[in-house]
Design a protein around this motif. Structure first.
Motif, PDB file in Angstrom:
ATOM      1  N   PRO A 202      19.303  65.216  42.191  1.00  0.00           N
ATOM      2  CA  PRO A 202      18.395  65.168  40.994  1.00  0.00           C
ATOM      3  C   PRO A 202      18.845  63.956  40.198  1.00  0.00           C
ATOM      4  CG  PRO A 202      18.553  67.220  41.615  1.00  0.00           C
ATOM      5  CD  PRO A 202      19.356  66.670  42.341  1.00  0.00           C
ATOM      6  N   GLY A 203      20.363  63.930  39.945  1.00  0.00           N
ATOM      7  CA  GLY A 203      20.847  63.358  38.729  1.00  0.00           C
ATOM      8  C   GLY A 203      21.846  64.002  37.908  1.00  0.00           C
ATOM      9  N   ALA A 204      22.880  63.339  37.356  1.00  0.00           N
ATOM     10  CA  ALA A 204      23.554  64.035  36.619  1.00  0.00           C
ATOM     11  C   ALA A 204      23.506  63.414  35.223  1.00  0.00           C
ATOM     12  CB  ALA A 204      25.240  63.882  36.886  1.00  0.00           C
ATOM     13  N   TYR A 205      23.254  64.308  34.151  1.00  0.00           N
ATOM     14  CA  TYR A 205      22.823  63.823  32.823  1.00  0.00           C
ATOM     15  C   TYR A 205      24.465  63.411  32.045  1.00  0.00           C
ATOM     16  CZ  TYR A 205      18.111  64.747  33.983  1.00  0.00           C
ATOM     17  OH  TYR A 205      17.071  65.001  34.752  1.00  0.00           O
ATOM     18  N   VAL A 206      24.324  62.180  31.519  1.00  0.00           N
ATOM     19  CA  VAL A 206      25.607  61.836  31.034  1.00  0.00           C
ATOM     20  C   VAL A 206      25.189  60.966  29.884  1.00  0.00           C
ATOM     21  CG1 VAL A 206      27.025  62.026  32.962  1.00  0.00           C
ATOM     22  CG2 VAL A 206      26.232  59.925  32.261  1.00  0.00           C
TER      23      VAL A 206
ATOM     24  N   ALA B 131      14.508  63.430  50.339  1.00  0.00           N
ATOM     25  CA  ALA B 131      14.973  63.322  48.825  1.00  0.00           C
ATOM     26  C   ALA B 131      13.866  63.255  47.853  1.00  0.00           C
ATOM     27  CB  ALA B 131      15.971  62.295  48.700  1.00  0.00           C
ATOM     28  N   PRO B 132      13.925  63.724  46.633  1.00  0.00           N
ATOM     29  CA  PRO B 132      13.041  63.585  45.481  1.00  0.00           C
ATOM     30  C   PRO B 132      12.904  62.267  45.088  1.00  0.00           C
ATOM     31  CG  PRO B 132      15.104  64.751  44.563  1.00  0.00           C
ATOM     32  CD  PRO B 132      15.150  64.590  46.269  1.00  0.00           C
ATOM     33  N   PRO B 133      11.751  62.022  44.606  1.00  0.00           N
ATOM     34  CA  PRO B 133      11.555  60.466  43.911  1.00  0.00           C
ATOM     35  C   PRO B 133      12.934  60.272  42.984  1.00  0.00           C
ATOM     36  CG  PRO B 133       9.472  61.750  44.091  1.00  0.00           C
ATOM     37  CD  PRO B 133      10.801  62.693  44.049  1.00  0.00           C
ATOM     38  N   VAL B 134      13.010  58.878  43.263  1.00  0.00           N
ATOM     39  CA  VAL B 134      13.817  58.058  41.921  1.00  0.00           C
ATOM     40  C   VAL B 134      13.359  58.312  40.629  1.00  0.00           C
ATOM     41  CG1 VAL B 134      15.244  56.188  41.376  1.00  0.00           C
ATOM     42  CG2 VAL B 134      15.162  57.146  43.627  1.00  0.00           C
ATOM     43  N   PRO B 135      14.044  58.630  39.631  1.00  0.00           N
ATOM     44  CA  PRO B 135      13.018  58.673  38.383  1.00  0.00           C
ATOM     45  C   PRO B 135      12.961  57.282  37.720  1.00  0.00           C
ATOM     46  CG  PRO B 135      15.392  59.297  37.978  1.00  0.00           C
ATOM     47  CD  PRO B 135      15.174  59.363  39.513  1.00  0.00           C
TER      48      PRO B 135
ATOM     49  N   LEU C  28      15.058  45.277  40.611  1.00  0.00           N
ATOM     50  CA  LEU C  28      15.784  46.183  41.232  1.00  0.00           C
ATOM     51  C   LEU C  28      14.827  47.190  41.915  1.00  0.00           C
ATOM     52  CD1 LEU C  28      18.986  46.585  39.210  1.00  0.00           C
ATOM     53  CD2 LEU C  28      18.570  45.064  41.106  1.00  0.00           C
ATOM     54  N   VAL C  29      15.054  47.324  43.368  1.00  0.00           N
ATOM     55  CA  VAL C  29      14.317  48.541  43.905  1.00  0.00           C
ATOM     56  C   VAL C  29      15.269  49.488  44.438  1.00  0.00           C
ATOM     57  CG1 VAL C  29      12.939  49.152  46.003  1.00  0.00           C
ATOM     58  CG2 VAL C  29      12.621  46.783  44.707  1.00  0.00           C
ATOM     59  N   VAL C  30      14.974  50.625  43.882  1.00  0.00           N
ATOM     60  CA  VAL C  30      16.063  51.948  43.822  1.00  0.00           C
ATOM     61  C   VAL C  30      15.395  53.080  45.083  1.00  0.00           C
ATOM     62  CG1 VAL C  30      17.524  53.582  42.829  1.00  0.00           C
ATOM     63  CG2 VAL C  30      17.209  51.100  41.798  1.00  0.00           C
ATOM     64  N   TRP C  31      16.196  53.227  45.888  1.00  0.00           N
ATOM     65  CA  TRP C  31      15.346  54.556  46.723  1.00  0.00           C
ATOM     66  C   TRP C  31      16.933  55.381  47.334  1.00  0.00           C
ATOM     67  CZ3 TRP C  31      15.993  49.509  48.464  1.00  0.00           C
ATOM     68  CH2 TRP C  31      16.698  49.384  49.792  1.00  0.00           C
ATOM     69  N   SER C  32      16.512  56.699  47.897  1.00  0.00           N
ATOM     70  CA  SER C  32      17.587  57.435  48.515  1.00  0.00           C
ATOM     71  C   SER C  32      17.463  57.326  50.105  1.00  0.00           C
ATOM     72  CB  SER C  32      17.100  58.894  48.102  1.00  0.00           C
ATOM     73  OG  SER C  32      17.078  59.043  46.807  1.00  0.00           O
TER      74      SER C  32
ATOM     75  N   ARG D 181      32.968  61.618  42.486  1.00  0.00           N
ATOM     76  CA  ARG D 181      32.736  62.678  43.510  1.00  0.00           C
ATOM     77  C   ARG D 181      31.210  62.609  43.444  1.00  0.00           C
ATOM     78  NH1 ARG D 181      31.009  67.607  43.610  1.00  0.00           N
ATOM     79  NH2 ARG D 181      31.592  68.149  41.383  1.00  0.00           N
ATOM     80  N   VAL D 182      30.623  62.609  45.046  1.00  0.00           N
ATOM     81  CA  VAL D 182      29.204  62.602  45.046  1.00  0.00           C
ATOM     82  C   VAL D 182      28.764  64.125  45.102  1.00  0.00           C
ATOM     83  CG1 VAL D 182      27.295  62.056  46.989  1.00  0.00           C
ATOM     84  CG2 VAL D 182      29.253  60.544  46.549  1.00  0.00           C
ATOM     85  N   ARG D 183      27.524  64.098  44.609  1.00  0.00           N
ATOM     86  CA  ARG D 183      27.105  65.598  44.565  1.00  0.00           C
ATOM     87  C   ARG D 183      25.477  65.610  44.969  1.00  0.00           C
ATOM     88  NH1 ARG D 183      27.147  67.867  38.910  1.00  0.00           N
ATOM     89  NH2 ARG D 183      25.027  66.536  38.476  1.00  0.00           N
ATOM     90  N   GLY D 184      25.011  66.200  45.884  1.00  0.00           N
ATOM     91  CA  GLY D 184      23.683  66.454  46.420  1.00  0.00           C
ATOM     92  C   GLY D 184      23.644  65.646  47.931  1.00  0.00           C
ATOM     93  N   THR D 185      22.396  65.644  48.328  1.00  0.00           N
ATOM     94  CA  THR D 185      22.284  65.409  49.825  1.00  0.00           C
ATOM     95  C   THR D 185      21.306  64.190  50.101  1.00  0.00           C
ATOM     96  OG1 THR D 185      20.520  66.938  50.051  1.00  0.00           O
ATOM     97  CG2 THR D 185      22.424  67.649  50.711  1.00  0.00           C
TER      98      THR D 185
END
Length: 207
Positions: A90-94, A185-189, A176-180, A124-128
């Motif tokens: 989902p994303g890490a808020y920083v 995976a949930p949609p990219v915000p 820019l096109v962004v995808w998982s 470090r990567v977090r999530g799948t």
């Protein structure tokens, strides 16, 4: 090591292993008195590089023991470790990318990755959401000078608003096109994409 120490060391090694100096000389393709003269008379003053290497291999010792110069270890490439994991979920808020310490990288690997000094970071990567390319818990090295995705998709660490994430990115039609990678995976915000750097190396624990 001074020359006298090298001679003493060679003499002691020959005694230790019960091998004659004449036999060692013949092994080197020299006349039988070669090493005897080297040890007792100091002639030659130092062993030839190839002779020293072969003797060191024969006795299983470092060349420095026989008068070789000490090899200085090349300093390792240092790069900052960012304090929050790049999310493949989902994303890490920083608020910003803040270094919490440093990691080291083999200098040969840094050159292979073409990392300029001060141009790398580790996260470090977090999530799948980037499976199978990246797994949860992987550590990745990013090139922070490579922030210009092109038409060929590549994996980048990006920030969308206050969300830090790792995604596949390509430039299409000026945008820019962004995808998982993972189909579930949930949609990219939505939001403006800030590119932090391209992923150039992956480190994964054995599973």
């Amino acid at each position: 090591m001074i020359a006298q120490d090298a001679r003493v060391a060679l003499d002691a090694l020959a005694v230790r292993d019960g091998v004659s100096l004449s036999a060692l000389s013949r092994m080197l393709g020299r006349n039988p008195a070669y090493l005897q003269q080297y040890i007792k008379r100091g002639s030659p003053r130092s062993l030839a590089e190839e002779d020293r290497r072969r003797l060191a291999e024969f006795f299983g010792v470092a060349e420095t023991m026989l008068g070789g110069a000490a090899v200085r270890a090349e300093p390792r490439y240092r790069l900052p470790r960012l304090d929050l994991a790049a999310s493949a979920g989902p994303g890490a808020y920083v608020d910003s990318e803040v270094a919490e310490g440093t990691e080291t990288l083999d200098p040969q690997l840094a050159r292979r990755l073409r990392l300029a000094a001060g141009a790398g970071a580790i996260l470090r990567v977090r999530g799948t959401s980037m499976e199978p390319a990246l797994l949860d818990g992987d550590h990745i090295v990013i090139d922070t000078q490579d922030r210009q995705p092109d038409r060929k998709p590549a994996i980048f660490v990006i920030r969308i608003d206050d969300t830090l994430m790792v995604k596949r990115v390509a430039r299409q039609g000026g945008s820019l096109v962004v995808w998982s990678d993972h189909p579930d995976a949930p949609p990219v915000p939505e939001g403006a994409v800030a590119v932090i750097g391209r992923v150039v190396w992956q480190m994964r624990a054995w599973r």
